[in-house]
Write a protein that holds these residues in place. Structure first.
Motif, PDB file in Angstrom:
ATOM      1  N   ILE A  87     -58.872  11.538 -40.983  1.00 16.46           N
ATOM      2  CA  ILE A  87     -59.963  11.413 -39.089  1.00 16.46           C
ATOM      3  C   ILE A  87     -61.392  11.379 -40.324  1.00 16.46           C
ATOM      4  O   ILE A  87     -61.721  11.670 -41.730  1.00 16.46           O
ATOM      5  N   ASN A  88     -62.120  10.626 -39.556  1.00 14.37           N
ATOM      6  CA  ASN A  88     -63.603  10.326 -40.118  1.00 14.37           C
ATOM      7  C   ASN A  88     -65.143  10.412 -39.094  1.00 14.37           C
ATOM      8  O   ASN A  88     -64.767  10.541 -37.793  1.00 14.37           O
ATOM      9  N   TRP A  89     -65.241  11.652 -39.939  1.00 11.61           N
ATOM     10  CA  TRP A  89     -67.467  12.522 -38.852  1.00 11.61           C
ATOM     11  C   TRP A  89     -67.966  11.549 -38.909  1.00 11.61           C
ATOM     12  O   TRP A  89     -69.387  10.881 -39.832  1.00 11.61           O
ATOM     13  N   ASN A  90     -69.168  10.697 -37.648  1.00  9.81           N
ATOM     14  CA  ASN A  90     -69.407  10.378 -37.588  1.00  9.81           C
ATOM     15  C   ASN A  90     -71.328  10.912 -37.791  1.00  9.81           C
ATOM     16  O   ASN A  90     -71.557  11.497 -37.387  1.00  9.81           O
ATOM     17  N   LEU A 132     -67.436  14.712 -29.372  1.00 10.99           N
ATOM     18  CA  LEU A 132     -67.201  16.209 -29.781  1.00 10.99           C
ATOM     19  C   LEU A 132     -67.199  16.914 -28.380  1.00 10.99           C
ATOM     20  O   LEU A 132     -67.403  17.838 -28.619  1.00 10.99           O
ATOM     21  N   LEU A 192     -65.853  10.943 -33.355  1.00 12.71           N
ATOM     22  CA  LEU A 192     -65.387  11.365 -34.383  1.00 12.71           C
ATOM     23  C   LEU A 192     -63.986  10.457 -34.361  1.00 12.71           C
ATOM     24  O   LEU A 192     -63.390   9.909 -33.362  1.00 12.71           O
ATOM     25  N   GLN A 224     -62.977  16.894 -42.776  1.00  5.18           N
ATOM     26  CA  GLN A 224     -63.573  16.264 -42.127  1.00  5.18           C
ATOM     27  C   GLN A 224     -65.432  17.386 -42.710  1.00  5.18           C
ATOM     28  O   GLN A 224     -65.407  17.946 -41.217  1.00  5.18           O
ATOM     29  N   SER A 253     -68.638  18.301 -41.361  1.00  3.29           N
ATOM     30  CA  SER A 253     -69.975  18.101 -40.240  1.00  3.29           C
ATOM     31  C   SER A 253     -70.991  17.719 -41.175  1.00  3.29           C
ATOM     32  O   SER A 253     -71.411  17.943 -41.320  1.00  3.29           O
ATOM     33  N   SER A 260     -60.126   9.777 -35.244  1.00  8.93           N
ATOM     34  CA  SER A 260     -58.769   9.651 -36.172  1.00  8.93           C
ATOM     35  C   SER A 260     -58.095   8.764 -35.986  1.00  8.93           C
ATOM     36  O   SER A 260     -57.931   7.352 -34.922  1.00  8.93           O
ATOM     37  N   ALA A 290     -63.748  19.644 -39.416  1.00  7.15           N
ATOM     38  CA  ALA A 290     -63.136  19.533 -38.935  1.00  7.15           C
ATOM     39  C   ALA A 290     -61.730  18.962 -39.632  1.00  7.15           C
ATOM     40  O   ALA A 290     -61.697  18.733 -40.963  1.00  7.15           O
TER      41      ALA A 290
END
Length: 379
Positions: free
Chosen positions: A254-257, A277, A263, A208, A210, A265, A218
């Motif tokens: 995983i996924n990034w806000n 983070l 994050l 992912q 950023s 997972s 990530a």
């Protein structure tokens, strides 16, 4: 037909009244029993309406004065008008599609899609012609189209893949031998780095970028770790932060806000974790609801406290971190986390979920036999 992965391609809405019906576009990859039967499917889903029950309450008073015959005729006419329409255009794909991702940046009316093949190759496709054909009804024939670009430098197949949301045309791909390649766009193709980001000890399962820092990404792995990287550093020093035992087994997704430094997972242990983070020495939240490995997680595109998850227990769950209560709810003698908003069931082997970026609360999920498009009252 096995819809393996799905992601919004180009999206549009058509509204009448209170925003219905709507039209959405998606692209999916298949995983057929026979390798030669696989394809990339570009879809147009139009005339998506609310459920009939929602409309009936609004019309009760009007219908009371009408005859049965008039009501039957009107119901048939309304049912016909409300029927969803699915149009497709397919591209032949050599081997099953492990993962498919749409480039968030369009270029000169071209829409690029990247696909990970079980054959160990990553392909870039321009689905612009297929999107255009959907406006005239689509096509029933699977078209043989040459990819815009193909990279065969990975040692084995993989699953990790993500387009940069901040740098046009930049792509990351990770394989089962722990190597991550950076793709840099050129005028007519891509330059794929021969030096790889290889700090993971086992297969890279997800990647992912950023949403805010253009050089930061990530990744997660079968080695149970989550890692944060900076692609400006030398490859052997690019791993800036390591969370060594993020889960008790494989970290699958995983996924990034998009707006907050969080994050999310999901692992083979069936656990969902939220990470701050700014302080990665411990998770910020942990949810154990699913009874099987987590297959997909994604933050809501506009509500930073809400995310969705899917698991091999045939459930899709929606969560809201904004619910501060720590006391579990008791439903049918079972403890339920108060942050759990909604559970969607009825599909087998759910593979992936995605929020529609422009239609608030609309979710698309894929499974062994079908895909669902739905919107809950919770979000």
């Amino acid at each position: 037909l096995y819809l393996r992965r799905v992601r919004e391609a180009v999206v549009s809405t058509q509204s009448t009244g209170e925003g219905y019906p709507v039209t959405a576009y998606a692209v999916a990859g298949t995983q057929a029993d026979k390798g030669k039967k696989n394809s990339i499917i570009v879809m147009k889903m139009s005339n998506l309406n609310r459920e009939k029950e929602e409309k009936e309450d609004e019309k009760e008073e009007e219908d009371e004065e009408k005859s049965d015959e008039e009501e039957d005729d009107e119901e048939k006419e309304e049912d016909e008008k409300a029927k969803e329409v699915l149009q497709t255009a397919e591209i032949y794909h050599q081997g099953t599609v492990n993962r498919i991702r749409i480039c968030p940046h369009e270029s000169e009316s071209r829409t690029f899609v990247a696909s990970w093949s079980e054959k160990g190759k990553v392909h870039i496709w321009d689905i612009g012609p297929q999107l255009s054909s959907l406006e005239t009804g689509g096509s029933k024939d699977v078209q043989k189209v040459k990819p815009v670009y193909t990279f065969g430098g990975h040692v084995e197949e993989g699953y990790g893949m993500d387009w940069s949301p901040t740098r046009r045309g930049y792509l990351l791909t990770g394989d089962c031998t722990r190597h991550i390649h950076l793709w840099t766009p050129r005028e007519s193709d891509w330059l794929v780095s021969q030096q790889t980001f290889s700090s993971h000890q086992e297969s890279v399962e997800d990647i992912q970028w950023s949403p805010n820092e253009e050089h930061v990404f990530a990744s997660c792995s079968v080695d149970k770790s989550i890692r944060i990287w900076d692609d400006r550093a030398p490859h052997h020093k690019a791993c800036m932060i390591t969370v060594p035992d993020a889960h008790t087994s494989d970290v699958n997704v995983i996924n990034w806000n998009r707006t907050e430094p969080f994050l999310v997972s999901g692992g083979d242990d069936g656990v969902i974790k939220v990470w701050d983070l700014r302080k990665l020495d411990s998770h910020a939240a942990l949810f154990k609801h699913h009874n099987g490995p987590i297959t997909s997680v994604e933050w809501h595109p506009t509500d930073s406290s809400v995310f969705g998850a899917s698991g091999e227990d045939n459930q899709v769950s929606l969560w809201d971190l904004g619910v501060e209560s720590s006391e579990p709810l008791i439903i049918n003698d079972t403890e339920v986390p108060p942050q759990l908003l909604f559970i969607h069931q009825g599909q087998e082997e759910i593979k992936e979920l995605h929020w529609h970026p422009y239609i608030p609360g609309l979710l698309l999920t894929t499974s062994l036999h079908d895909f669902n498009v739905f919107k809950t009252i919770s979000v």
